[in-house]
Motif scaffolding. Structure first.
Motif, PDB file in Angstrom:
ATOM      1  N   GLY A  91      -5.512   9.808  -0.553  1.00 18.68           N
ATOM      2  CA  GLY A  91      -6.135   9.296   0.660  1.00 18.68           C
ATOM      3  C   GLY A  91      -5.150   9.134   1.805  1.00 18.68           C
ATOM      4  O   GLY A  91      -3.925   9.217   1.626  1.00 18.68           O
ATOM      5  N   ALA A  92      -5.693   8.869   2.985  1.00 18.01           N
ATOM      6  CA  ALA A  92      -4.830   8.623   4.141  1.00 18.01           C
ATOM      7  C   ALA A  92      -4.140   7.267   4.030  1.00 18.01           C
ATOM      8  O   ALA A  92      -3.062   7.058   4.584  1.00 18.01           O
ATOM      9  N   GLU A  93      -4.779   6.326   3.300  1.00 18.14           N
ATOM     10  CA  GLU A  93      -4.177   5.019   3.036  1.00 18.14           C
ATOM     11  C   GLU A  93      -4.207   4.746   1.536  1.00 18.14           C
ATOM     12  O   GLU A  93      -4.898   5.415   0.789  1.00 18.14           O
ATOM     13  N   ARG A  94      -3.475   3.739   1.131  1.00 16.38           N
ATOM     14  CA  ARG A  94      -3.513   3.334  -0.271  1.00 16.38           C
ATOM     15  C   ARG A  94      -4.931   2.864  -0.619  1.00 16.38           C
ATOM     16  O   ARG A  94      -5.635   2.315   0.223  1.00 16.38           O
ATOM     17  N   ALA A  95      -5.317   3.083  -1.875  1.00 21.10           N
ATOM     18  CA  ALA A  95      -6.688   2.825  -2.293  1.00 21.10           C
ATOM     19  C   ALA A  95      -6.912   1.357  -2.607  1.00 21.10           C
ATOM     20  O   ALA A  95      -6.043   0.691  -3.183  1.00 21.10           O
ATOM     21  N   ASP A  96      -8.096   0.851  -2.239  1.00 16.60           N
ATOM     22  CA  ASP A  96      -8.494  -0.496  -2.627  1.00 16.60           C
ATOM     23  C   ASP A  96      -8.447  -0.614  -4.150  1.00 16.60           C
ATOM     24  O   ASP A  96      -8.956   0.237  -4.873  1.00 16.60           O
ATOM     25  N   GLY A  97      -7.838  -1.663  -4.626  1.00 17.04           N
ATOM     26  CA  GLY A  97      -7.758  -1.877  -6.057  1.00 17.04           C
ATOM     27  C   GLY A  97      -6.572  -1.196  -6.720  1.00 17.04           C
ATOM     28  O   GLY A  97      -6.273  -1.464  -7.885  1.00 17.04           O
ATOM     29  N   PHE A  98      -5.893  -0.294  -5.981  1.00 19.74           N
ATOM     30  CA  PHE A  98      -4.731   0.419  -6.538  1.00 19.74           C
ATOM     31  C   PHE A  98      -3.617   0.440  -5.495  1.00 19.74           C
ATOM     32  O   PHE A  98      -2.973   1.462  -5.273  1.00 19.74           O
ATOM     33  N   ALA A  99      -3.407  -0.697  -4.876  1.00 20.70           N
ATOM     34  CA  ALA A  99      -2.453  -0.770  -3.761  1.00 20.70           C
ATOM     35  C   ALA A  99      -1.030  -0.459  -4.190  1.00 20.70           C
ATOM     36  O   ALA A  99      -0.173  -0.162  -3.347  1.00 20.70           O
ATOM     37  N   GLU A 100      -0.749  -0.525  -5.491  1.00 17.88           N
ATOM     38  CA  GLU A 100       0.608  -0.227  -5.967  1.00 17.88           C
ATOM     39  C   GLU A 100       0.914   1.264  -5.932  1.00 17.88           C
ATOM     40  O   GLU A 100       2.087   1.661  -6.014  1.00 17.88           O
ATOM     41  N   LEU A 101      -0.125   2.104  -5.823  1.00 17.58           N
ATOM     42  CA  LEU A 101       0.090   3.555  -5.840  1.00 17.58           C
ATOM     43  C   LEU A 101       0.361   4.071  -4.432  1.00 17.58           C
ATOM     44  O   LEU A 101      -0.430   3.839  -3.513  1.00 17.58           O
ATOM     45  N   PRO A 102       1.447   4.809  -4.228  1.00 16.33           N
ATOM     46  CA  PRO A 102       1.717   5.385  -2.906  1.00 16.33           C
ATOM     47  C   PRO A 102       0.763   6.535  -2.623  1.00 16.33           C
ATOM     48  O   PRO A 102       0.145   7.101  -3.533  1.00 16.33           O
ATOM     49  N   THR A 103       0.633   6.883  -1.364  1.00 14.34           N
ATOM     50  CA  THR A 103      -0.110   8.084  -1.002  1.00 14.34           C
ATOM     51  C   THR A 103       0.824   9.289  -1.120  1.00 14.34           C
ATOM     52  O   THR A 103       2.056   9.149  -1.125  1.00 14.34           O
ATOM     53  N   LEU A 104       0.235  10.463  -1.206  1.00 11.15           N
ATOM     54  CA  LEU A 104       1.042  11.685  -1.227  1.00 11.15           C
ATOM     55  C   LEU A 104       1.849  11.810   0.060  1.00 11.15           C
ATOM     56  O   LEU A 104       2.988  12.279   0.043  1.00 11.15           O
ATOM     57  N   ARG A 105       1.251  11.378   1.163  1.00 16.21           N
ATOM     58  CA  ARG A 105       1.985  11.428   2.435  1.00 16.21           C
ATOM     59  C   ARG A 105       3.217  10.535   2.403  1.00 16.21           C
ATOM     60  O   ARG A 105       4.261  10.888   2.963  1.00 16.21           O
ATOM     61  N   GLU A 106       3.110   9.383   1.774  1.00 16.15           N
ATOM     62  CA  GLU A 106       4.273   8.504   1.658  1.00 16.15           C
ATOM     63  C   GLU A 106       5.383   9.177   0.860  1.00 16.15           C
ATOM     64  O   GLU A 106       6.572   8.872   1.063  1.00 16.15           O
ATOM     65  N   GLY A 107       4.999  10.098  -0.028  1.00 15.58           N
ATOM     66  CA  GLY A 107       5.987  10.840  -0.802  1.00 15.58           C
ATOM     67  C   GLY A 107       6.468  12.097  -0.100  1.00 15.58           C
ATOM     68  O   GLY A 107       7.152  12.923  -0.720  1.00 15.58           O
ATOM     69  N   GLY A 108       6.124  12.255   1.180  1.00 19.77           N
ATOM     70  CA  GLY A 108       6.605  13.386   1.964  1.00 19.77           C
ATOM     71  C   GLY A 108       5.758  14.641   1.848  1.00 19.77           C
ATOM     72  O   GLY A 108       6.185  15.712   2.298  1.00 19.77           O
ATOM     73  N   LEU A 109       4.549  14.530   1.256  1.00 19.75           N
ATOM     74  CA  LEU A 109       3.666  15.691   1.090  1.00 19.75           C
ATOM     75  C   LEU A 109       2.439  15.514   1.975  1.00 19.75           C
ATOM     76  O   LEU A 109       1.682  14.543   1.819  1.00 19.75           O
ATOM     77  N   ASP A 110       2.241  16.438   2.899  1.00 18.15           N
ATOM     78  CA  ASP A 110       1.163  16.294   3.884  1.00 18.15           C
ATOM     79  C   ASP A 110      -0.172  16.736   3.272  1.00 18.15           C
ATOM     80  O   ASP A 110      -0.691  17.814   3.571  1.00 18.15           O
ATOM     81  N   VAL A 111      -0.702  15.901   2.397  1.00 17.66           N
ATOM     82  CA  VAL A 111      -1.967  16.175   1.717  1.00 17.66           C
ATOM     83  C   VAL A 111      -2.852  14.941   1.841  1.00 17.66           C
ATOM     84  O   VAL A 111      -2.454  13.835   1.440  1.00 17.66           O
ATOM     85  N   VAL A 112      -4.044  15.123   2.411  1.00 16.89           N
ATOM     86  CA  VAL A 112      -5.069  14.081   2.446  1.00 16.89           C
ATOM     87  C   VAL A 112      -6.365  14.720   1.964  1.00 16.89           C
ATOM     88  O   VAL A 112      -6.805  15.739   2.508  1.00 16.89           O
ATOM     89  N   SER A 113      -6.957  14.135   0.935  1.00 18.33           N
ATOM     90  CA  SER A 113      -8.136  14.742   0.328  1.00 18.33           C
ATOM     91  C   SER A 113      -9.021  13.657  -0.274  1.00 18.33           C
ATOM     92  O   SER A 113      -8.525  12.684  -0.833  1.00 18.33           O
ATOM     93  N   TYR A 114     -10.352  13.850  -0.136  1.00 20.83           N
ATOM     94  CA  TYR A 114     -11.319  12.909  -0.693  1.00 20.83           C
ATOM     95  C   TYR A 114     -12.416  13.664  -1.444  1.00 20.83           C
ATOM     96  O   TYR A 114     -12.787  14.783  -1.074  1.00 20.83           O
ATOM     97  N   ALA A 115     -12.940  13.023  -2.466  1.00 21.36           N
ATOM     98  CA  ALA A 115     -14.213  13.430  -3.049  1.00 21.36           C
ATOM     99  C   ALA A 115     -15.277  12.495  -2.501  1.00 21.36           C
ATOM    100  O   ALA A 115     -14.987  11.347  -2.163  1.00 21.36           O
ATOM    101  N   TRP A 116     -16.506  12.989  -2.400  1.00 19.71           N
ATOM    102  CA  TRP A 116     -17.585  12.128  -1.927  1.00 19.71           C
ATOM    103  C   TRP A 116     -18.862  12.407  -2.721  1.00 19.71           C
ATOM    104  O   TRP A 116     -19.026  13.466  -3.324  1.00 19.71           O
ATOM    105  N   PHE A 117     -19.747  11.414  -2.719  1.00 20.92           N
ATOM    106  CA  PHE A 117     -20.935  11.450  -3.549  1.00 20.92           C
ATOM    107  C   PHE A 117     -22.108  10.832  -2.784  1.00 20.92           C
ATOM    108  O   PHE A 117     -21.919   9.880  -2.023  1.00 20.92           O
TER     109      PHE A 117
END
Length: 317
Positions: free
Chosen positions: A220-246
Motif C-alpha cells: 500500500g501507499a501507507e502502512r496497513a491498519d492492524g499491521f503498522a509494524e510492516l514497512p511499505t515496499l516504498r519505504e524499502g526503496g521499491l516504487d511499488v503501490v498495489s491494492y486488491a479490491w472486492f
C-alpha cells in the motif's frame, strides 16, 4: 376521482408487500476462487451480516478457475432477480478482462455493480523458517539469483501482478507458480513447498499473526491498519503501490428497488463497528460506497490494468 383514489390507496399495501418480498429465497453469493483466499474470507464476512439484515441466508458458493472468469460468467448469465450475486474483484473485473482475449463477459455491460466491500494491499510473505528476515534480505537474495519465485493465487490475479511489479522494481525475472486460489498457495508456502508469495492481507493476516508465515512488507501507499509494524515496499526503496479490491455485483438488469435495498444494506453492514473492525484488522478498510461510485471505480481500474498486463507480458494459462 374519489373511486380512483380509493383504488390506489387499496393497492398501495399490496404493491409495498410485493416490493418488500425480495428476497423470498436464500441468496447465492458466488466467490470465483477456492475457499480460504482473500475473496472467500471477505465474502463470508459480508455474507453472514448481509443475510441477517435481509432475512434470508446468503450462501457462499465457490466457483474457482480461469482468473475468476468462471464464477463471474455464471453470475453474468444468471436471472436478474437478485438471488445470484458475485464477489467481484480486481481480478474478475480489472485484470482478467485485459488478460483473456476471449473473456465471456463485459465487466461493465454484463453486470449491475452494487458497491465495494474493501480495498486491501498485498503483503510479501515467506516461510518463517526462511533465512530471509526482512525486505532488504529478500531484495539481496532476489538480485543475487536474478529472479524471484512466487506462488500466485492464479495467473493474472492482483497479487500476481503485485509480484510482477515487485520483480520489475528489483530488476529481476519472475517465476510464477500458479494455484487455484490463495488458500492452496498459502498452504504450500507454510509447508515450505514454495519460497515466497504476494497475497492480500485478509487471507494471510491471520497466518502472520499466528506465526505460521513471516510478513516482510506491504504494497500500500501507507502502512496497513492492524499491521503498522510492516514497512511499505516504498519505504524499502521499491516504487511499488498495489491494492486488491472486492465488491458486490449482480447480473445486468437488476431492478432498481433490489439494487437500492442491496446498496443500503451493504452500507449498513460496512458501517457496523464489529464488521468494520474485522475488515480493518485484516488490512482491508471498507470505503463509503454506492452503485455509481463502484461502477466508476471499475471503469477506471479496467483502463489502468490493461497497460500493466501488456507490459508484464502475461499470458493466460
Amino acid at each position: 376521482m374519489r373511486r380512483r383514489t380509493a383504488l390506489a390507496l387499496t393497492l398501495l399495501p399490496a404493491m409495498a408487500r410485493a416490493q418488500g418480498a425480495w428476497p423470498s429465497r436464500p441468496i447465492r453469493l458466488v466467490v470465483p476462487f477456492a475457499p480460504g483466499g482473500t475473496t472467500d474470507v471477505v465474502g463470508r464476512i459480508v455474507a453472514e451480516k448481509l443475510g441477517a439484515r435481509l432475512g434470508q441466508p446468503v450462501i457462499v458458493e465457490n466457483r474457482a478457475g480461469a482468473g475468476a472468469t468462471i464464477g463471474a460468467q455464471l453470475v453474468a448469465r444468471a436471472e436478474p432477480d437478485g438471488l445470484v450475486l458475485l464477489v467481484s474483484s480486481s481480478t474478475s473485473h480489472g485484470v482478467s478482462p485485459a488478460l483473456y482475449p476471449n473473456i465471456p463477459y463485459d465487466a461493465l455491460r454484463d453486470f449491475t455493480h452494487v458497491g465495494m466491500i474493501a480495498r486491501s494491499p498485498s503483503v510479501l510473505l515467506v516461510n518463517p523458517a526462511s533465512p530471509v528476515r526482512n525486505l532488504a534480505d529478500f531484495a539481496a537474495a532476489a538480485r543475487a539469483a536474478g529472479e524471484v519465485r512466487f506462488a500466485v493465487a492464479g495467473i493474472g490475479t492482483s497479487s500476481h501482478l503485485a509480484g510482477v511489479r515487485l520483480a520489475m522494481a528489483l530488476g529481476v525475472r519472475t517465476e510464477s507458480i500458479p494455484y487455484r486460489g490463495a488458500g492452496p498457495a498459502l498452504t504450500d508456502l507454510m509447508g515450505g513447498v514454495v519460497p515466497a508469495m504476494m497475497d492480500s492481507l485478509p487471507s494471510s493476516g491471520p497466518h502472520v499473526r499466528a506465526g505460521s508465515l513471516r510478513a516482510l512488507a506491504v504494497s500500500g501507499a501507507e502502512r496497513a491498519d492492524g499491521f503498522a509494524e510492516l514497512p511499505t515496499l516504498r519505504e524499502g526503496g521499491l516504487d511499488v503501490v498495489s491494492y486488491a479490491w472486492f465488491g458486490i455485483s449482480g447480473p445486468a438488469g437488476l431492478p432498481a428497488p433490489i439494487v437500492d435495498r442491496l446498496s443500503a444494506e451493504l452500507r449498513a453492514v460496512l458501517t457496523d463497528p464489529a464488521t468494520r473492525a474485522r475488515l480493518e484488522e485484516l488490512g482491508g478498510a471498507p470505503p463509503d460506497t454506492t452503485p455509481e461510485s463502484y461502477t466508476a471505480f471499475i471503469r477506471d481500474e479496467l483502463a489502468a490494468f490493461a497497460p500493466l498486463v501488456r507490459a508484464a507480458g502475461l499470458q493466460p494459462q
